[in-house]
Write a protein that holds these residues in place. Structure first.
Motif, PDB file in Angstrom:
ATOM      1  N   UNK A 176       0.757  -1.249   0.057  1.00  0.00           N
ATOM      2  CA  UNK A 176       0.049  -0.259  -0.334  1.00  0.00           C
ATOM      3  C   UNK A 176       1.299   1.520   0.001  1.00  0.00           C
ATOM      4  N   UNK A 177      -0.242   2.273  -0.281  1.00  0.00           N
ATOM      5  CA  UNK A 177       0.955   3.653  -0.439  1.00  0.00           C
ATOM      6  C   UNK A 177       0.507   4.371   1.534  1.00  0.00           C
ATOM      7  N   UNK A 178       1.835   4.921   1.567  1.00  0.00           N
ATOM      8  CA  UNK A 178       1.868   5.746   2.685  1.00  0.00           C
ATOM      9  C   UNK A 178       1.037   6.580   3.060  1.00  0.00           C
ATOM     10  N   UNK A 179       0.052   7.002   4.088  1.00  0.00           N
ATOM     11  CA  UNK A 179      -1.142   8.386   3.340  1.00  0.00           C
ATOM     12  C   UNK A 179      -0.555   9.165   4.687  1.00  0.00           C
ATOM     13  N   UNK A 180      -1.544  10.499   4.404  1.00  0.00           N
ATOM     14  CA  UNK A 180      -1.426  11.502   5.072  1.00  0.00           C
ATOM     15  C   UNK A 180      -0.072  11.982   4.935  1.00  0.00           C
ATOM     16  N   UNK A 181       0.664  11.677   3.668  1.00  0.00           N
ATOM     17  CA  UNK A 181       1.613  12.166   2.964  1.00  0.00           C
ATOM     18  C   UNK A 181       2.598  11.915   1.639  1.00  0.00           C
ATOM     19  N   UNK A 182       2.851  13.508   1.906  1.00  0.00           N
ATOM     20  CA  UNK A 182       3.112  13.867   0.927  1.00  0.00           C
ATOM     21  C   UNK A 182       4.361  13.147  -0.382  1.00  0.00           C
ATOM     22  N   UNK A 183       4.538  13.158  -1.398  1.00  0.00           N
ATOM     23  CA  UNK A 183       5.445  11.945  -1.956  1.00  0.00           C
ATOM     24  C   UNK A 183       5.542  10.492  -1.917  1.00  0.00           C
ATOM     25  N   UNK A 184       4.351   9.910  -1.760  1.00  0.00           N
ATOM     26  CA  UNK A 184       4.266   9.333  -1.072  1.00  0.00           C
ATOM     27  C   UNK A 184       4.586   7.953  -3.040  1.00  0.00           C
ATOM     28  N   UNK A 185       4.344   8.519  -4.080  1.00  0.00           N
ATOM     29  CA  UNK A 185       4.558   7.837  -5.081  1.00  0.00           C
ATOM     30  C   UNK A 185       5.639   7.221  -5.127  1.00  0.00           C
ATOM     31  N   UNK A 223       4.359  25.712  -4.463  1.00  0.00           N
ATOM     32  CA  UNK A 223       3.653  26.447  -3.412  1.00  0.00           C
ATOM     33  C   UNK A 223       3.816  26.592  -2.324  1.00  0.00           C
ATOM     34  N   UNK A 224       3.708  26.932  -1.226  1.00  0.00           N
ATOM     35  CA  UNK A 224       4.562  26.981   0.269  1.00  0.00           C
ATOM     36  C   UNK A 224       3.555  26.280   0.808  1.00  0.00           C
ATOM     37  N   UNK A 225       4.203  25.695   1.480  1.00  0.00           N
ATOM     38  CA  UNK A 225       2.938  24.572   1.948  1.00  0.00           C
ATOM     39  C   UNK A 225       3.777  23.899   3.377  1.00  0.00           C
ATOM     40  N   UNK A 226       2.763  23.676   4.120  1.00  0.00           N
ATOM     41  CA  UNK A 226       3.872  23.204   5.236  1.00  0.00           C
ATOM     42  C   UNK A 226       4.398  21.541   5.444  1.00  0.00           C
ATOM     43  N   UNK A 269      11.302  24.849  -3.307  1.00  0.00           N
ATOM     44  CA  UNK A 269      11.094  25.907  -2.295  1.00  0.00           C
ATOM     45  C   UNK A 269      11.546  26.643  -2.905  1.00  0.00           C
ATOM     46  N   UNK A 270      12.190  26.756  -4.020  1.00  0.00           N
ATOM     47  CA  UNK A 270      13.203  28.387  -4.363  1.00  0.00           C
ATOM     48  C   UNK A 270      11.932  28.893  -5.440  1.00  0.00           C
ATOM     49  N   UNK A 271      10.856  28.404  -5.527  1.00  0.00           N
ATOM     50  CA  UNK A 271       9.515  29.605  -6.689  1.00  0.00           C
ATOM     51  C   UNK A 271       8.799  29.344  -5.308  1.00  0.00           C
ATOM     52  N   UNK A 272       8.606  29.335  -4.615  1.00  0.00           N
ATOM     53  CA  UNK A 272       7.840  29.729  -3.132  1.00  0.00           C
ATOM     54  C   UNK A 272       7.949  31.162  -3.289  1.00  0.00           C
ATOM     55  N   UNK A 273       6.193  31.736  -2.909  1.00  0.00           N
ATOM     56  CA  UNK A 273       6.334  33.583  -3.284  1.00  0.00           C
ATOM     57  C   UNK A 273       6.732  33.187  -1.255  1.00  0.00           C
ATOM     58  N   UNK A 274       7.535  33.085  -1.340  1.00  0.00           N
ATOM     59  CA  UNK A 274       8.024  33.175   0.744  1.00  0.00           C
ATOM     60  C   UNK A 274       9.431  34.094   0.347  1.00  0.00           C
ATOM     61  N   UNK A 275       9.344  35.269   1.359  1.00  0.00           N
ATOM     62  CA  UNK A 275      10.475  35.769   1.543  1.00  0.00           C
ATOM     63  C   UNK A 275      11.555  34.743   1.339  1.00  0.00           C
ATOM     64  N   UNK A 276      12.965  35.870   0.683  1.00  0.00           N
ATOM     65  CA  UNK A 276      14.186  35.314   0.522  1.00  0.00           C
ATOM     66  C   UNK A 276      14.969  34.161   1.661  1.00  0.00           C
ATOM     67  N   UNK A 277      14.250  35.578   3.037  1.00  0.00           N
ATOM     68  CA  UNK A 277      15.471  34.844   4.119  1.00  0.00           C
ATOM     69  C   UNK A 277      14.778  33.941   5.145  1.00  0.00           C
ATOM     70  N   UNK A 278      13.350  33.606   4.542  1.00  0.00           N
ATOM     71  CA  UNK A 278      12.623  32.317   5.029  1.00  0.00           C
ATOM     72  C   UNK A 278      12.829  31.420   4.406  1.00  0.00           C
ATOM     73  N   UNK A 279      13.418  31.210   2.928  1.00  0.00           N
ATOM     74  CA  UNK A 279      14.087  30.795   1.439  1.00  0.00           C
ATOM     75  C   UNK A 279      14.627  29.702   2.574  1.00  0.00           C
TER      76      UNK A 279
END
Length: 341
Positions: A176-185, A223-226, A269-279
């Motif tokens: 099975x795939x891991x659930x509740x997780x990104x990049x499960x493939x 896009x920015x995500x947690x 991450x380098x495409x995210x629309x957040x401050x350079x400092x946060x990146x």
């Protein structure tokens, strides 16, 4: 009634923008014995209406709906319980495939003693210019059978995507795939490839992956995500799942796969629309976690790894790890001196 040769699982969440392209490419497959298992993951747009519309057009499409949003991993797992075909494939709802893809792949599988996995090539697109086009001119008979003996060195060359592959249903039993997780493939594909007795590589460009940084499935990563640190659940899962093989033998290719997956997240991450400092803060955190878990890149073949990761990201990581190692060495010397004194 003919038995299905191939089952295609399509998780759908708010995919109305490109969903029709995807479904058109699937209902027009030249392989007759195919079922399309489309599962709406509690979409809030018109996705479910589109799925129902297409199920009226073609009996090949079977539509299901999750009562609540479960995510791609859990939705694909539901699809695995519903699939009846000899081989199982996956398609993202904003991508599309050539009309002959599954007929060619299934035919080659039969001709080559039904390998556990068949993989074709991916073409990255931003539009539907290849949709329902006659691509027979591009179909080749170039194939490569990767056996268990050759597999160790070939693992890093295999695509981490599940969508350009067919998996033998009997081979996937219990998987099975891991659930509740990104990049499960990535975890699913890598661990499956490790276990497979044979993998058939087909040189056709049949899967069209729509890469759009603003819309569609692929846009989520840009896009920015947690969820970015989920990648370590995936890489840890890869390293922890190989207890049944000679881990030392697989260490270099698996580390290459893990580092490539981690560095890809840095690239996104380098495409995210957040401050350079946060990146920069997030990049530093990811690099530090990678170093703590997997160390430096000293034992990796750079010629091969250079095509798996962006050069500037690799250089950044090497610079950071050298600083870490120099700092550790200095601290070690200081501790030795203090003991002597």
């Amino acid at each position: 009634m003919k038995r299905n040769k191939v089952s295609i699982i399509v998780p759908v969440y708010n995919g109305e923008l490109y969903l029709k392209d995807c479904l058109d490419s699937l209902i027009n497959q030249t392989l007759e014995e195919i079922e399309i298992i489309a599962i709406d993951d509690a979409s809030t747009d018109k996705s479910l209406a589109i799925l129902k519309e297409y199920s009226q057009k073609s009996p090949k499409i079977k539509v299901y709906q999750n009562e609540k949003n479960l995510g791609t991993g859990a939705t694909r797992n539901r699809g695995l319980t519903l699939a009846t075909g000899e081989y199982i494939g996956f398609v993202d709802c904003d991508d599309y495939v050539s009309n002959t893809m599954y007929q060619v792949m299934y035919k080659l599988a039969v001709e080559n003693k039904q390998p556990d996995i068949i993989e074709t090539r991916i073409t990255f697109v931003k539009d539907n210019r290849y949709l329902n086009q006659n691509l027979n001119f591009a179909v080749t008979k170039q194939i490569r059978l990767i056996t268990k003996k050759k597999k160790v060195n070939e693992l890093p060359n295999l695509s981490p995507s599940v969508c350009n592959k067919l998996f033998k249903k009997s081979f996937l039993k219990g998987k099975t795939f891991i659930e509740n997780c990104k990049w499960e493939d990535i975890l699913f594909t890598t661990t499956s490839s490790i276990k497979a007795k044979s993998i058939l590589e087909v040189s056709n460009n049949d899967y069209f992956y729509r890469r759009d940084s603003k819309r569609g499935v692929s846009s989520i990563n840009y896009q920015a995500n947690d969820k970015i640190l989920d990648i370590f659940k995936i890489t840890d899962g890869i390293m922890n799942s190989v207890h049944f093989i000679k881990k030392k033998k697989y260490q270099e290719p698996l580390y290459m796969i893990c580092f490539a997956a981690i560095f890809k997240r840095i690239e996104e991450l380098e495409y995210w629309d957040i401050s350079k400092q946060k990146i920069e803060e997030l990049k530093k955190l990811i690099y530090q976690l990678a170093y703590q878990k997997y160390g430096s890149l000293k034992n990796i073949d750079f010629d091969l790894f250079s095509v798996m990761a962006k050069e500037h990201i690799t250089k950044e990581y090497i610079t950071l790890t050298k600083r870490q190692e120099n700092s550790s060495q200095q601290n070690c010397k200081l501790r030795k001196r203090s003991r002597k004194n």
